[in-house]
Design a protein around this motif. Sequence first.
Motif, PDB file in Angstrom:
ATOM      1  N   GLU A 113       0.815  -1.221   0.000  1.00 18.60           N
ATOM      2  CA  GLU A 113       0.000   0.000   0.000  1.00 18.60           C
ATOM      3  C   GLU A 113       0.848   1.270   0.000  1.00 18.60           C
ATOM      4  O   GLU A 113       0.298   2.372  -0.048  1.00 18.60           O
ATOM      5  N   GLY A 114       2.174   1.112   0.107  1.00 14.88           N
ATOM      6  CA  GLY A 114       3.050   2.268  -0.003  1.00 14.88           C
ATOM      7  C   GLY A 114       3.819   2.654   1.238  1.00 14.88           C
ATOM      8  O   GLY A 114       4.595   3.624   1.217  1.00 14.88           O
ATOM      9  N   LEU A 115       3.669   1.910   2.352  1.00 14.91           N
ATOM     10  CA  LEU A 115       4.392   2.243   3.582  1.00 14.91           C
ATOM     11  C   LEU A 115       5.820   1.700   3.510  1.00 14.91           C
ATOM     12  O   LEU A 115       6.028   0.579   3.027  1.00 14.91           O
ATOM     13  N   PRO A 116       6.827   2.447   3.972  1.00 15.05           N
ATOM     14  CA  PRO A 116       8.192   1.917   3.992  1.00 15.05           C
ATOM     15  C   PRO A 116       8.265   0.658   4.847  1.00 15.05           C
ATOM     16  O   PRO A 116       7.593   0.542   5.876  1.00 15.05           O
ATOM     17  N   ARG A 117       9.112  -0.305   4.436  1.00 12.05           N
ATOM     18  CA  ARG A 117       9.144  -1.595   5.117  1.00 12.05           C
ATOM     19  C   ARG A 117       9.549  -1.474   6.579  1.00 12.05           C
ATOM     20  O   ARG A 117       9.009  -2.170   7.431  1.00 12.05           O
ATOM     21  N   ASP A 118      10.512  -0.620   6.899  1.00 15.44           N
ATOM     22  CA  ASP A 118      10.934  -0.530   8.302  1.00 15.44           C
ATOM     23  C   ASP A 118       9.798  -0.041   9.188  1.00 15.44           C
ATOM     24  O   ASP A 118       9.578  -0.554  10.287  1.00 15.44           O
ATOM     25  N   ALA A 119       9.029   0.923   8.699  1.00 11.38           N
ATOM     26  CA  ALA A 119       7.887   1.420   9.464  1.00 11.38           C
ATOM     27  C   ALA A 119       6.794   0.357   9.554  1.00 11.38           C
ATOM     28  O   ALA A 119       6.178   0.160  10.607  1.00 11.38           O
ATOM     29  N   ALA A 120       6.561  -0.353   8.449  1.00  9.84           N
ATOM     30  CA  ALA A 120       5.529  -1.388   8.426  1.00  9.84           C
ATOM     31  C   ALA A 120       5.857  -2.484   9.427  1.00  9.84           C
ATOM     32  O   ALA A 120       4.982  -2.964  10.159  1.00  9.84           O
ATOM     33  N   ARG A 121       7.135  -2.881   9.497  1.00  9.57           N
ATOM     34  CA  ARG A 121       7.516  -3.951  10.416  1.00  9.57           C
ATOM     35  C   ARG A 121       7.384  -3.509  11.861  1.00  9.57           C
ATOM     36  O   ARG A 121       6.840  -4.246  12.692  1.00  9.57           O
ATOM     37  N   LEU A 122       7.843  -2.315  12.179  1.00  7.33           N
ATOM     38  CA  LEU A 122       7.745  -1.824  13.551  1.00  7.33           C
ATOM     39  C   LEU A 122       6.284  -1.742  14.000  1.00  7.33           C
ATOM     40  O   LEU A 122       5.933  -2.164  15.110  1.00  7.33           O
ATOM     41  N   LEU A 123       5.433  -1.192  13.144  1.00 10.20           N
ATOM     42  CA  LEU A 123       4.029  -1.036  13.509  1.00 10.20           C
ATOM     43  C   LEU A 123       3.329  -2.388  13.642  1.00 10.20           C
ATOM     44  O   LEU A 123       2.554  -2.614  14.580  1.00 10.20           O
ATOM     45  N   ALA A 124       3.609  -3.316  12.730  1.00  8.45           N
ATOM     46  CA  ALA A 124       2.970  -4.629  12.792  1.00  8.45           C
ATOM     47  C   ALA A 124       3.425  -5.402  14.031  1.00  8.45           C
ATOM     48  O   ALA A 124       2.607  -6.010  14.731  1.00  8.45           O
ATOM     49  N   CYS A 125       4.730  -5.365  14.313  1.00 10.99           N
ATOM     50  CA  CYS A 125       5.240  -6.095  15.476  1.00 10.99           C
ATOM     51  C   CYS A 125       4.704  -5.526  16.779  1.00 10.99           C
ATOM     52  O   CYS A 125       4.288  -6.268  17.673  1.00 10.99           O
ATOM     53  N   GLN A 126       4.718  -4.198  16.897  1.00 10.24           N
ATOM     54  CA  GLN A 126       4.246  -3.595  18.141  1.00 10.24           C
ATOM     55  C   GLN A 126       2.745  -3.797  18.315  1.00 10.24           C
ATOM     56  O   GLN A 126       2.261  -3.977  19.441  1.00 10.24           O
ATOM     57  N   THR A 127       2.009  -3.791  17.217  1.00 11.15           N
ATOM     58  CA  THR A 127       0.576  -4.049  17.294  1.00 11.15           C
ATOM     59  C   THR A 127       0.303  -5.460  17.799  1.00 11.15           C
ATOM     60  O   THR A 127      -0.575  -5.681  18.648  1.00 11.15           O
ATOM     61  N   ALA A 128       1.077  -6.438  17.307  1.00 13.72           N
ATOM     62  CA  ALA A 128       0.921  -7.812  17.774  1.00 13.72           C
ATOM     63  C   ALA A 128       1.268  -7.929  19.250  1.00 13.72           C
ATOM     64  O   ALA A 128       0.578  -8.613  20.016  1.00 13.72           O
ATOM     65  N   LEU A 129       2.342  -7.252  19.661  1.00 15.37           N
ATOM     66  CA  LEU A 129       2.743  -7.284  21.066  1.00 15.37           C
ATOM     67  C   LEU A 129       1.665  -6.665  21.950  1.00 15.37           C
ATOM     68  O   LEU A 129       1.280  -7.230  22.978  1.00 15.37           O
ATOM     69  N   GLY A 130       1.173  -5.500  21.551  1.00 15.67           N
ATOM     70  CA  GLY A 130       0.152  -4.833  22.357  1.00 15.67           C
ATOM     71  C   GLY A 130      -1.134  -5.625  22.441  1.00 15.67           C
ATOM     72  O   GLY A 130      -1.753  -5.727  23.503  1.00 15.67           O
ATOM     73  N   ALA A 131      -1.538  -6.220  21.316  1.00 13.96           N
ATOM     74  CA  ALA A 131      -2.761  -7.031  21.317  1.00 13.96           C
ATOM     75  C   ALA A 131      -2.594  -8.253  22.210  1.00 13.96           C
ATOM     76  O   ALA A 131      -3.506  -8.624  22.959  1.00 13.96           O
ATOM     77  N   GLY A 132      -1.423  -8.862  22.162  1.00 13.76           N
ATOM     78  CA  GLY A 132      -1.164 -10.020  23.016  1.00 13.76           C
ATOM     79  C   GLY A 132      -1.216  -9.667  24.490  1.00 13.76           C
ATOM     80  O   GLY A 132      -1.786 -10.405  25.302  1.00 13.76           O
ATOM     81  N   ARG A 133      -0.628  -8.537  24.838  1.00 17.24           N
ATOM     82  CA  ARG A 133      -0.660  -8.113  26.235  1.00 17.24           C
ATOM     83  C   ARG A 133      -2.084  -7.818  26.695  1.00 17.24           C
ATOM     84  O   ARG A 133      -2.467  -8.150  27.821  1.00 17.24           O
ATOM     85  N   MET A 134      -2.877  -7.195  25.837  1.00 19.92           N
ATOM     86  CA  MET A 134      -4.268  -6.933  26.212  1.00 19.92           C
ATOM     87  C   MET A 134      -5.021  -8.231  26.454  1.00 19.92           C
ATOM     88  O   MET A 134      -5.812  -8.344  27.398  1.00 19.92           O
ATOM     89  N   LEU A 135      -4.764  -9.238  25.616  1.00 19.32           N
ATOM     90  CA  LEU A 135      -5.433 -10.528  25.789  1.00 19.32           C
ATOM     91  C   LEU A 135      -5.114 -11.144  27.148  1.00 19.32           C
ATOM     92  O   LEU A 135      -5.979 -11.730  27.795  1.00 19.32           O
ATOM     93  N   ARG A 136      -3.852 -11.023  27.588  1.00 19.46           N
ATOM     94  CA  ARG A 136      -3.428 -11.634  28.858  1.00 19.46           C
ATOM     95  C   ARG A 136      -3.814 -10.785  30.066  1.00 19.46           C
ATOM     96  O   ARG A 136      -4.126 -11.307  31.126  1.00 19.46           O
ATOM     97  N   GLU A 137      -3.766  -9.455  29.909  1.00 18.71           N
ATOM     98  CA  GLU A 137      -3.877  -8.573  31.073  1.00 18.71           C
ATOM     99  C   GLU A 137      -5.260  -7.970  31.278  1.00 18.71           C
ATOM    100  O   GLU A 137      -5.601  -7.587  32.395  1.00 18.71           O
ATOM    101  N   ASP A 138      -6.054  -7.865  30.194  1.00 21.58           N
ATOM    102  CA  ASP A 138      -7.346  -7.202  30.314  1.00 21.58           C
ATOM    103  C   ASP A 138      -8.389  -8.081  30.994  1.00 21.58           C
ATOM    104  O   ASP A 138      -9.257  -7.589  31.717  1.00 21.58           O
ATOM    105  N   GLY A 139      -8.330  -9.381  30.729  1.00 17.64           N
ATOM    106  CA  GLY A 139      -9.289 -10.299  31.338  1.00 17.64           C
ATOM    107  C   GLY A 139     -10.535 -10.537  30.521  1.00 17.64           C
ATOM    108  O   GLY A 139     -11.332 -11.418  30.849  1.00 17.64           O
ATOM    109  N   GLU A 140     -10.719  -9.786  29.456  1.00 16.29           N
ATOM    110  CA  GLU A 140     -11.890  -9.970  28.602  1.00 16.29           C
ATOM    111  C   GLU A 140     -11.634 -11.074  27.581  1.00 16.29           C
ATOM    112  O   GLU A 140     -10.498 -11.376  27.234  1.00 16.29           O
ATOM    113  N   ALA A 141     -12.709 -11.647  27.064  1.00 13.06           N
ATOM    114  CA  ALA A 141     -12.596 -12.647  26.014  1.00 13.06           C
ATOM    115  C   ALA A 141     -12.104 -11.990  24.730  1.00 13.06           C
ATOM    116  O   ALA A 141     -12.349 -10.795  24.499  1.00 13.06           O
ATOM    117  N   PRO A 142     -11.416 -12.739  23.866  1.00 15.31           N
ATOM    118  CA  PRO A 142     -10.950 -12.153  22.598  1.00 15.31           C
ATOM    119  C   PRO A 142     -12.071 -11.512  21.794  1.00 15.31           C
ATOM    120  O   PRO A 142     -11.872 -10.440  21.194  1.00 15.31           O
TER     121      PRO A 142
END
Length: 280
Positions: free
Chosen positions: A201-230
Amino acid sequence: MHDPTSSSSARIAFVGGGNMARSLIGGLVRQGHDAAAIRVAEPNADLRQALARDFGVAVFEHGRDAAAGAEAVLLAVKPQVMRPVCESLREVLQADRPLLISIAAGIRMDQLDAWCGGGVAVVRSMPNTPALIGAGASGLCANGRVDAAQRARAEQILGAAGLTVWIEAEEQMDIVTAISGSGPAYFFLLVEALEDAAVAEGLPRDAARLLACQTALGAGRMLREDGEAPAQLRQRVTSPNGTTQAALDRFAARGLRDVVADAVAAATQRGRELAAKSGD
């Protein structure tokens, strides 16, 4: 007299000193386990020296030397060599009767017990690669000879690298392998796909990787720490007719849930095939 309930001084032997064993040893030492009580057998001299240098554990070339006198013996070798390794340990295991823990995929507890001479307390575990950074997930299953103290010991050892969950029916361990054992690869693939799609879609690869990785990390932490169902967390971020809804509608149209179900079923079946292939 040695106290068998002392979690910090229990004599633990690792047969195999590869990455997974290294992660568990490192976790135990970080949690205060006496390094002098940990013994590791590893045929590769360079790996042996690195383990001794980095953790202060005792190292040996042969499994029987490391296992002698241990309260728990953890087998961290590949499934293909498990039978000869067990047979080489048979005399020591029959004499000392330690808890035997296996982290090999597809090898059943009755196979391990038979190869080790019978009458052995066996825990089968399936850790995953995030154990290397202390964020693992391990399913554990025990045979009828494992007592409460040995269950606690297995939890302590595998828990040094992350979450542990007991599975009562051994046949479900193939599902555990498909979900948590193989599961990290599924998430790596998703992040890889997100990165590639953003680049397309036009995003530089380094930015795309950082954003995708951090999004996965943040989503994973919310799943473990929030207590709500996915499902609840997903609904929170999905506004009607918004961007998230547009993406989720496309996932649904392309049958994402069916693809995931098929993939997990394939991995589960492959685990069963490996168990059958390993023989009795």
